[in-house]
Design an enzyme around this catalytic site. Structure first.
Site, mmCIF file in Angstrom:
data_model
loop_
_atom_site.group_PDB
_atom_site.id
_atom_site.type_symbol
_atom_site.label_atom_id
_atom_site.label_comp_id
_atom_site.label_asym_id
_atom_site.label_seq_id
_atom_site.Cartn_x
_atom_site.Cartn_y
_atom_site.Cartn_z
ATOM 1 N N SER A 21 0.836 -1.211 0.000
ATOM 2 C CA SER A 21 0.000 0.000 0.000
ATOM 3 C C SER A 21 0.868 1.256 0.000
ATOM 4 O O SER A 21 0.592 2.225 -0.716
ATOM 5 C CB SER A 21 -0.882 0.038 1.260
ATOM 6 O OG SER A 21 -1.808 -1.003 1.235
ATOM 7 N N ARG A 25 1.444 4.310 -2.985
ATOM 8 C CA ARG A 25 1.236 5.723 -2.645
ATOM 9 C C ARG A 25 2.514 6.542 -2.849
ATOM 10 O O ARG A 25 2.471 7.705 -3.238
ATOM 11 C CB ARG A 25 0.724 5.840 -1.200
ATOM 12 C CG ARG A 25 -0.744 5.399 -1.075
ATOM 13 C CD ARG A 25 -1.064 4.967 0.344
ATOM 14 N NE ARG A 25 -2.468 4.701 0.581
ATOM 15 C CZ ARG A 25 -3.101 3.568 0.257
ATOM 16 N NH1 ARG A 25 -2.452 2.590 -0.343
ATOM 17 N NH2 ARG A 25 -4.388 3.412 0.532
ATOM 18 N N GLY A 93 -6.212 -3.696 -7.549
ATOM 19 C CA GLY A 93 -7.357 -2.854 -7.203
ATOM 20 C C GLY A 93 -6.904 -1.505 -6.658
ATOM 21 O O GLY A 93 -7.515 -0.466 -6.931
ATOM 22 N N ARG A 121 -14.305 -6.395 -10.525
ATOM 23 C CA ARG A 121 -14.360 -5.755 -9.200
ATOM 24 C C ARG A 121 -15.112 -4.425 -9.273
ATOM 25 O O ARG A 121 -15.014 -3.701 -10.256
ATOM 26 C CB ARG A 121 -12.935 -5.586 -8.648
ATOM 27 C CG ARG A 121 -12.305 -6.946 -8.416
ATOM 28 C CD ARG A 121 -10.953 -6.836 -7.814
ATOM 29 N NE ARG A 121 -10.987 -6.347 -6.455
ATOM 30 C CZ ARG A 121 -9.909 -6.103 -5.724
ATOM 31 N NH1 ARG A 121 -8.710 -6.304 -6.233
ATOM 32 N NH2 ARG A 121 -10.023 -5.655 -4.495
ATOM 33 N N SER A 164 -13.253 1.827 3.206
ATOM 34 C CA SER A 164 -12.330 1.455 2.134
ATOM 35 C C SER A 164 -11.248 2.510 1.987
ATOM 36 O O SER A 164 -11.521 3.665 1.649
ATOM 37 C CB SER A 164 -13.083 1.308 0.812
ATOM 38 O OG SER A 164 -12.152 1.309 -0.255
ATOM 39 N N GLN A 166 -9.071 2.445 -0.267
ATOM 40 C CA GLN A 166 -8.890 2.734 -1.702
ATOM 41 C C GLN A 166 -9.818 3.866 -2.125
ATOM 42 O O GLN A 166 -9.413 4.774 -2.854
ATOM 43 C CB GLN A 166 -9.149 1.478 -2.531
ATOM 44 C CG GLN A 166 -8.092 0.409 -2.280
ATOM 45 C CD GLN A 166 -8.331 -0.855 -3.073
ATOM 46 O OE1 GLN A 166 -9.346 -1.007 -3.743
ATOM 47 N NE2 GLN A 166 -7.396 -1.788 -2.987
ATOM 48 N N ASP A 315 -6.966 -7.983 4.758
ATOM 49 C CA ASP A 315 -6.140 -8.781 3.833
ATOM 50 C C ASP A 315 -5.540 -10.016 4.508
ATOM 51 O O ASP A 315 -5.001 -10.892 3.842
ATOM 52 C CB ASP A 315 -4.996 -7.928 3.263
ATOM 53 C CG ASP A 315 -5.523 -6.859 2.313
ATOM 54 O OD1 ASP A 315 -6.663 -6.988 1.833
ATOM 55 O OD2 ASP A 315 -4.781 -5.890 2.047
ATOM 56 N N ARG A 346 -13.223 -13.964 -1.601
ATOM 57 C CA ARG A 346 -12.352 -14.615 -0.618
ATOM 58 C C ARG A 346 -13.100 -15.416 0.425
ATOM 59 O O ARG A 346 -12.503 -16.283 1.064
ATOM 60 C CB ARG A 346 -11.448 -13.578 0.061
ATOM 61 C CG ARG A 346 -10.191 -13.364 -0.710
ATOM 62 C CD ARG A 346 -9.121 -12.652 0.065
ATOM 63 N NE ARG A 346 -8.032 -12.379 -0.862
ATOM 64 C CZ ARG A 346 -7.244 -11.327 -0.817
ATOM 65 N NH1 ARG A 346 -7.417 -10.427 0.141
ATOM 66 N NH2 ARG A 346 -6.285 -11.175 -1.691
ATOM 67 N N ARG A 388 -3.119 -14.334 -1.986
ATOM 68 C CA ARG A 388 -3.168 -14.599 -0.540
ATOM 69 C C ARG A 388 -3.716 -16.000 -0.237
ATOM 70 O O ARG A 388 -3.410 -16.571 0.812
ATOM 71 C CB ARG A 388 -3.967 -13.518 0.176
ATOM 72 C CG ARG A 388 -3.359 -12.120 -0.028
ATOM 73 C CD ARG A 388 -3.783 -11.148 1.026
ATOM 74 N NE ARG A 388 -3.550 -9.780 0.600
ATOM 75 C CZ ARG A 388 -2.361 -9.165 0.638
ATOM 76 N NH1 ARG A 388 -1.294 -9.799 1.090
ATOM 77 N NH2 ARG A 388 -2.240 -7.908 0.222
HETATM 78 C C1 S3P Z 1 -5.693 -1.202 0.166
HETATM 79 C C2 S3P Z 1 -6.906 -1.158 0.793
HETATM 80 C C3 S3P Z 1 -7.735 -2.360 1.049
HETATM 81 C C4 S3P Z 1 -6.927 -3.644 0.909
HETATM 82 C C5 S3P Z 1 -6.049 -3.632 -0.315
HETATM 83 C C6 S3P Z 1 -5.074 -2.465 -0.271
HETATM 84 C C7 S3P Z 1 -4.962 0.064 -0.059
HETATM 85 O O1 S3P Z 1 -8.803 -2.391 0.116
HETATM 86 O O2 S3P Z 1 -7.776 -4.760 0.869
HETATM 87 O O3 S3P Z 1 -5.313 -4.831 -0.418
HETATM 88 O O4 S3P Z 1 -3.759 0.033 -0.362
HETATM 89 O O5 S3P Z 1 -5.594 1.118 0.068
HETATM 90 P P1 S3P Z 1 -10.178 -1.551 0.357
HETATM 91 O O6 S3P Z 1 -9.832 -0.146 0.442
HETATM 92 O O7 S3P Z 1 -11.006 -1.860 -0.844
HETATM 93 O O8 S3P Z 1 -10.748 -2.091 1.613
#
Ligand code: S3P
Length: 430
Positions: A21, A25, A93, A121, A164, A166, A315, A346, A388
């Site tokens: 993550s 970023r 994602g 997704r 979330s 993300q 995760d 999952r 995973r």
């Molecule tokens: C992530 C946020 C999570 C996580 C993903 C990485 C991120 O997803 O499951 O593996 O880096 O912001 P969600 O924001 O959809 O929960």
């Protein structure tokens, strides 16, 4: 690939590759800053390399030095150029959702897509709020590919229906370009790496348990400049080896420089409650909290988990499910409906994994019930191309009687290409 049971205890002291993550970023903010950003510990996995490649298609040069530090030569918020081709994120994602916040705000049109898993997704979760900010986005009924047309964005006051990071990060990135304030309210606190990284780059942001407030009007964002970041080891990757040590008799492993941000360390907190012997030695000075973790074989107790902790270990649920299969008694996981829209469904993949290797598990719409204590037999696992699930099955094989046959291990490269190097090394050292 057939993975055999461990023949001896697991031993060793090692680092884990950088946090996925934070690596995504770092590339994004490094590309949008002026000048060079140095990302030491950048995760060279397929997912993060796709993010790097997307920015390279938009004119941002970067190079890896011989220590694996990624140097990104950012050109400022308005420095991106129109990509010649459609951007491609592979299985990531995080890449497609975070980049959507950037692309929606550019003065050029662009489009983005990923692999078959990404094509299924949900993207409406970013499309809807971005459109409320004024973005012009076309999708395939809420799914990728996504096409962005130039637009002027305005701030938003948004109540996220699901926790979330993300979605939150997508909106924060879009708000760098929008007029007025953005408030984002979360049902539960999700990982806060974007907020921490905004602060590291000198971007003012107010965050609390309830959410985030960002005001682009108060600051001159053209002046964001490149930073040096030490990316800690990924706790989500570390989790596989933490559980491996807990389950394999007489094992002792030390994992060095692991990120223990409180919005990510849910797995450690839950394992401690289950009776795990994990010693946490915190370290000073990094922009994200970091610690060495020493883990010893432990007898685990069952546990029920639900509510806000779920977002902080989302995760890690596949590997937690393997741990719960070794805890004597019945455990429940609830409020984890989000697992249905990860790299695979999952809940289904975990349930099938455990059933395939002799575990006792019942599927719920929002989680599962696992009864543990009897040693796992082993058997066959289908990963559904989910990294995973593949790594969790490899850990389950260690204490199984017959070993585990995994249909696909190539998917592991999305997040942890050196997984089997470490896996083999800790067994050789025994
Ligand atoms: C992530 C946020 C999570 C996580 C993903 C990485 C991120 O997803 O499951 O593996 O880096 O912001 P969600 O924001 O959809 O929960």
């Amino acid at each position: 690939m057939k993975i055999l049971p461990a023949e001896s205890p697991l031993r060793g002291s090692f680092s884990i590759p950088g946090d996925k993550s934070i690596s995504h970023r770092g590339v994004i903010l490094g590309s949008l800053a002026n000048g060079t950003t140095e990302l030491s510990g950048f995760l060279q996995s397929e997912d993060c390399l796709h993010t790097r490649e997307c920015f390279s298609q938009m004119g941002i040069e970067s190079h890896l030095d011989d220590k694996g530090t990624l140097m990104i030569h950012g050109k400022g918020l308005l420095g991106l150029t129109k990509p010649k081709e459609r951007l491609y994120v592979g299985n990531s994602g995080t890449a497609i959702r975070l980049l959507s916040g950037v692309l929606a705000a550019q003065p050029f049109s662009s489009s983005i897509e990923g692999d078959e898993s990404i094509a299924q997704r949900p993207m409406k979760r970013v499309i809807d709020p971005l459109q409320s900010m004024g973005a012009k986005i076309e999708s395939q009924g809420g799914l990728a590919p996504l096409i962005f047309q130039p637009s002027e964005l305005k701030g938003i006051d948004y109540k996220m229906p699901v926790a979330s990071a993300q979605v939150k990060s997508c909106l924060l990135l879009a708000s760098l370009y929008s007029k007025g304030q953005t408030h984002i309210h979360e049902p539960h606190p999700s990982r806060d790496h974007t907020e921490k990284m905004f602060k590291k780059f000198g971007i003012d942001i107010l965050s609390s348990e309830q959410g985030v407030i960002f005001s682009s009007q108060k600051q001159n964002l053209r002046e964001i400049s490149g930073q040096k970041l030490d990316i800690p080891g990924d706790i989500s990757s570390a989790a596989f080896f933490i559980v491996a040590a807990l389950l394999t008799p007489n094992s002792s492993l030390t994992l060095k420089n692991i990120g223990i941000n409180k919005t990510r360390r849910g797995i450690v907190d839950v394992l401690l409650k289950m009776g795990a012997n994990i010693k946490i030695t915190e370290k000073e000075g990094a922009f994200e909290p970091v610690a060495d973790l020493t883990v010893e074989y432990s007898e685990l107790k069952p546990i029920d988990i639900q509510g806000s902790v779920i977002a902080n270990l989302i995760d890690e649920i596949p590997i937690l499910a393997v741990a719960l299969s070794h805890a004597k008694g019945t455990s429940h996981i609830r409020d984890a409906r989000e697992l249905r829209v990860k790299e695979s469904d999952r809940i289904k993949s975990i349930v099938q994994m455990l059933q395939g290797i002799g575990g006792q598990v019942e599927e719920y719409e929002d989680g599962m019930c696992i009864t543990g204590g009897k040693p796992l037999r082993g058997g066959q696992v289908k990963t559904f191309m989910d990294h995973r699930i593949a790594m969790s099955s490899a850990v389950a094989a260690l204490t199984s009687s017959e070993g585990v046959q995994i249909d696909d291990i190539a998917c592991i490269k999305t997040s942890f290409p050196s997984f089997f190097d470490i896996y083999n090394q800790i067994q050789e050292r025994a």
